[in-house]
Structures are given as structure tokens and as C-alpha cells.
Design an enzyme around this catalytic site. Sequence first.
Site, PDB file in Angstrom:
ATOM      1  CB  CYS A  97      -0.923   0.010   1.207  1.00 26.85           C
ATOM      2  SG  CYS A  97      -1.826  -1.510   1.381  1.00 26.85           S
ATOM      3  CG  HIS A 237      -2.880   3.112   3.050  1.00 22.46           C
ATOM      4  ND1 HIS A 237      -3.591   2.925   1.886  1.00 22.46           N
ATOM      5  CD2 HIS A 237      -2.848   1.908   3.675  1.00 22.46           C
ATOM      6  CE1 HIS A 237      -3.973   1.659   1.809  1.00 22.46           C
ATOM      7  NE2 HIS A 237      -3.540   1.019   2.883  1.00 22.46           N
ATOM      8  CG  ASN A 267      -6.609  -0.990   2.333  1.00 17.67           C
ATOM      9  OD1 ASN A 267      -6.031  -0.573   1.341  1.00 17.67           O
ATOM     10  ND2 ASN A 267      -5.986  -1.518   3.368  1.00 17.67           N
TER      11      ASN A 267
HETATM   12  N1  ACO Z   1     -17.481  -9.150  11.265  1.00 14.02           N
HETATM   13  C1  ACO Z   1     -17.789  -9.544  12.513  1.00 14.02           C
HETATM   14  N2  ACO Z   1     -16.871 -10.016  13.379  1.00 14.02           N
HETATM   15  C2  ACO Z   1     -15.592 -10.076  12.940  1.00 14.02           C
HETATM   16  C3  ACO Z   1     -15.213  -9.684  11.646  1.00 14.02           C
HETATM   17  C4  ACO Z   1     -16.221  -9.211  10.788  1.00 14.02           C
HETATM   18  N3  ACO Z   1     -15.975  -8.792   9.526  1.00 14.02           N
HETATM   19  N4  ACO Z   1     -13.882  -9.858  11.504  1.00 14.02           N
HETATM   20  C5  ACO Z   1     -13.423 -10.336  12.666  1.00 14.02           C
HETATM   21  N5  ACO Z   1     -14.463 -10.483  13.541  1.00 14.02           N
HETATM   22  C6  ACO Z   1     -14.424 -10.958  14.911  1.00 14.02           C
HETATM   23  C7  ACO Z   1     -13.215 -11.793  15.209  1.00 14.02           C
HETATM   24  O1  ACO Z   1     -13.413 -13.136  14.811  1.00 14.02           O
HETATM   25  C8  ACO Z   1     -13.106 -11.625  16.706  1.00 14.02           C
HETATM   26  O2  ACO Z   1     -14.023 -12.491  17.306  1.00 14.02           O
HETATM   27  P1  ACO Z   1     -13.599 -13.308  18.627  1.00 14.02           P
HETATM   28  O3  ACO Z   1     -13.294 -12.240  19.642  1.00 14.02           O
HETATM   29  O4  ACO Z   1     -14.812 -14.116  18.887  1.00 14.02           O
HETATM   30  O5  ACO Z   1     -12.393 -14.105  18.229  1.00 14.02           O
HETATM   31  C9  ACO Z   1     -13.575 -10.204  16.953  1.00 14.02           C
HETATM   32  O6  ACO Z   1     -14.324  -9.837  15.782  1.00 14.02           O
HETATM   33  C10 ACO Z   1     -12.460  -9.219  17.158  1.00 14.02           C
HETATM   34  O7  ACO Z   1     -11.486  -9.424  16.148  1.00 14.02           O
HETATM   35  P2  ACO Z   1     -10.156  -8.579  16.086  1.00 14.02           P
HETATM   36  O8  ACO Z   1      -9.320  -9.086  14.957  1.00 14.02           O
HETATM   37  O9  ACO Z   1      -9.547  -8.456  17.427  1.00 14.02           O
HETATM   38  O10 ACO Z   1     -10.762  -7.166  15.688  1.00 14.02           O
HETATM   39  P3  ACO Z   1     -10.012  -5.801  15.635  1.00 14.02           P
HETATM   40  O11 ACO Z   1     -10.612  -4.841  16.518  1.00 14.02           O
HETATM   41  O12 ACO Z   1      -8.516  -5.980  15.682  1.00 14.02           O
HETATM   42  O13 ACO Z   1     -10.375  -5.328  14.150  1.00 14.02           O
HETATM   43  C11 ACO Z   1      -9.393  -5.222  11.984  1.00 14.02           C
HETATM   44  C12 ACO Z   1      -9.981  -6.108  13.053  1.00 14.02           C
HETATM   45  C13 ACO Z   1     -10.439  -4.221  11.530  1.00 14.02           C
HETATM   46  C14 ACO Z   1      -8.960  -6.073  10.791  1.00 14.02           C
HETATM   47  C15 ACO Z   1      -8.196  -4.468  12.591  1.00 14.02           C
HETATM   48  O14 ACO Z   1      -7.315  -5.364  13.213  1.00 14.02           O
HETATM   49  C16 ACO Z   1      -7.428  -3.692  11.565  1.00 14.02           C
HETATM   50  O15 ACO Z   1      -7.933  -2.743  11.020  1.00 14.02           O
HETATM   51  N6  ACO Z   1      -6.156  -4.054  11.313  1.00 14.02           N
HETATM   52  C17 ACO Z   1      -5.352  -3.391  10.323  1.00 14.02           C
HETATM   53  C18 ACO Z   1      -5.808  -3.851   9.004  1.00 14.02           C
HETATM   54  C19 ACO Z   1      -5.223  -3.065   7.905  1.00 14.02           C
HETATM   55  O16 ACO Z   1      -5.219  -1.867   7.884  1.00 14.02           O
HETATM   56  N7  ACO Z   1      -4.736  -3.817   6.930  1.00 14.02           N
HETATM   57  C20 ACO Z   1      -4.271  -3.325   5.717  1.00 14.02           C
HETATM   58  C21 ACO Z   1      -2.919  -2.716   5.847  1.00 14.02           C
HETATM   59  S1  ACO Z   1      -1.918  -2.825   4.486  1.00 14.02           S
HETATM   60  C22 ACO Z   1      -2.844  -2.787   3.199  1.00 14.02           C
HETATM   61  O17 ACO Z   1      -3.488  -1.809   3.053  1.00 14.02           O
HETATM   62  C23 ACO Z   1      -2.916  -3.956   2.245  1.00 14.02           C
END
Ligand code: ACO
Length: 312
Positions: A97, A237, A267
Site C-alpha cells: 500500500c 493511506h 482499502n
Molecule cells: N465481522 C464480525 N466479526 C468479525 C469480523 C467481521 N468482519 N472480523 C473479525 N471479527 C471478529 C473476530 O473473529 C473476533 O471475534 P472473537 O473475539 O470471537 O475471536 C472479533 O471480531 C475481534 O477481532 P479482532 O481481529 O480483534 O478485531 P479488531 O478490533 O482488531 O479489528 C481489523 C480487526 C479491523 C482487521 C483491525 O485489526 C485492523 O484494522 N487491522 C489493520 C488492518 C489493515 O489496515 N490492513 C491493511 C494494511 S496494508 C494494506 O493496506 C494492504
Amino acid sequence: MLTNADLERMVDTSDEWITERTGIRERRIAADHETASTMGTEAARQALDAAGVSPDRLDLIITATVTGDMSFPSTACLMQAALGAGNAGAFDIGAGCTGFVYGLSVASQFIETGTYDHVLVVGTEKLSVITNWADRTTCVLFGDGAGAALLGPCDPDRGILGFELGAEGTGGDLLCVPGGGSLRPLTHEGLDAGEQYLRMNGREVFKFAARALSDSPARVMARLGISPSEVAMLIPHQANSRITEAAIKRLNVPSERVYSNVDRFGNTSAASIPIALSEAVGRGLIKDGDIVILTGFGAGLTYGTCAMKWVG
Ligand code: ACO
């Protein structure tokens, strides 16, 4: 367009979860016949038209993408042919990215040394083809799109003022497509296991992103003597509004000067910054002489920041 309501019908998720955790409400999904090169070519045409420069005057095309049409030839070469830019060299940059920021930094070297007059930098992605639409932890995040910018010579105190490129290769496995390369060529077993799809450790990427998105621009601004109040527009980004909010608090740039369109596009990886830049310019939010900061993070892991004084 794919809305959160559409995703609710595809995987076990909810509009509330996606909006609260990411700020994303909808994303664009390219049609079957569209590819990284066709979308990139359309964005390039718009940039060239806006600048009044014909494709034959291009000296170089740099395309940032992780979803190029093929392993080779490069997507930049496909675009060179489609544009009819027969006088331009062309190559791709794979910096996840952060690819557009990396691309700008490379382009600016050719301009500053006087080697070239017209360098096109494109970010284009068809992430929908590497998205596992059965994996709710990733499929809600991404979208397709393209953006482009044309760089040319200007006065020394304007244009790109400085940049920083960084990488933490030790975190490469936190965000990757494991299959299809020389390490794990695709096999029937690999396809069944979904090795062709993007995999991500969301929590670890989140921590890295929040740190990179505040520390990198802070370092560049300090080095160039730019105070937060002088920044007319910060374009991060577009990955997740929570990451951006955490970062800008630490940067002290007022939120009304931080561009966000992640709610509408999700994204789009290397395309996210040029799409946002193009929108901000189109809406008259960036004027001649404004200080603009572009900053990104992504697969690699990579990060980078580019500070510029806008010419236009
Ligand atoms: N819908 C509902 N529940 C979900 C979903 C969804 N789409 N996805 C995950 N969950 C659940 C998980 O299974 C978990 O459940 P559990 O507690 O029963 O195990 C719970 O939600 C919490 O999951 P986390 O992964 O802890 O959620 P978090 O608050 O960390 O949010 C997210 C997840 C949004 C992916 C976050 O970690 C994030 O934004 N990370 C960075 C991602 C990013 O920016 N990536 C791209 C960067 S580089 C590029 O651009 C290619």
C-alpha cells in the site's frame, strides 16, 4: 459497488461491526473485464488530460500495484502500450500500500536530476481477485480502484520537498499472499487451501500501522521544519479510520485537514493515496502553494511519507 449490507449476506458480519472497527461503508469492485492495467490506464488518461500533456511526451511510467495483470510483463508496460506512450520507460513497484509514495520518491529523483520532464506515477489495484470472499476478517476491508499523478519540473522550493521510505521486512508474514510465487507455486492443493488469497494478522498490522502513520510524517515534518499548523492537507493511506484517528491525534494535525474517503472506497492499497489526492484536488481542497503530506504503510512491511508544496 459493494455495501456492508451486501457483505452481511455473504459472511457472518454486520454493518455495525464493519463501520465501528474500520469506518468503511462501501467499496468499489471492478468488473470482470477490468484489470489493474485498464483501471490504471483510465486514471493515467485523466491525469494527462488535466495536465494537458499527450502520452507521447511521457518519459517514464511507474506503476505501484500488488495485483498486476500478470507476473510479467509489468503492468506499467501494458499501460505504456494502452496509452500509446512509446517514448516512455516503464516499470512496476511492489511496496504494498506504500507503493504510490515509493513511486513518487523514485519519480522525483529523475525530475530533480533533470533526466526526465514527465514522469507518470500510478497506483492501481484489483484487490477483489486476491480477496477470500469467505473470510470475514479480511473481505470487509478491501476495494478496487486506481489513481495517477504526473510529475514535472518546478521551482526548487516547490514540488516534492522531502520524503522518507521505510521497511520492516521482518514483518513480511503479517500481510501476504502466500501462493503463486517461486516459494509456493500454485498447485491444486494450494488452491484448495486458499494460498492465492491475501492473509493478514489484523491486530499486528494495526499496531504497526498506527505507529508508522504518526512517526513517519512526524519525522519528515521535523526534518523539513514543517509545523502541524502549516499542513494544508494530510492524506494518509485509506485503510481504516481508527488507525488514522489514532495517528493524527499524535501528529496534532486538525482532523478537518486530514482527507478521508475510506467510508466509500475501503482499502484500495497502492491506489488509495492517489484516489484521495485526486478527489481532494477536484474538490478544491488543495491550492497552489499548499503544504501536502502523503503517508502510507502496507505489505512488506513498508511505510513512507512524502511532503510537497503543491503546484497547480
Ligand atoms: N465481522 C464480525 N466479526 C468479525 C469480523 C467481521 N468482519 N472480523 C473479525 N471479527 C471478529 C473476530 O473473529 C473476533 O471475534 P472473537 O473475539 O470471537 O475471536 C472479533 O471480531 C475481534 O477481532 P479482532 O481481529 O480483534 O478485531 P479488531 O478490533 O482488531 O479489528 C481489523 C480487526 C479491523 C482487521 C483491525 O485489526 C485492523 O484494522 N487491522 C489493520 C488492518 C489493515 O489496515 N490492513 C491493511 C494494511 S496494508 C494494506 O493496506 C494492504
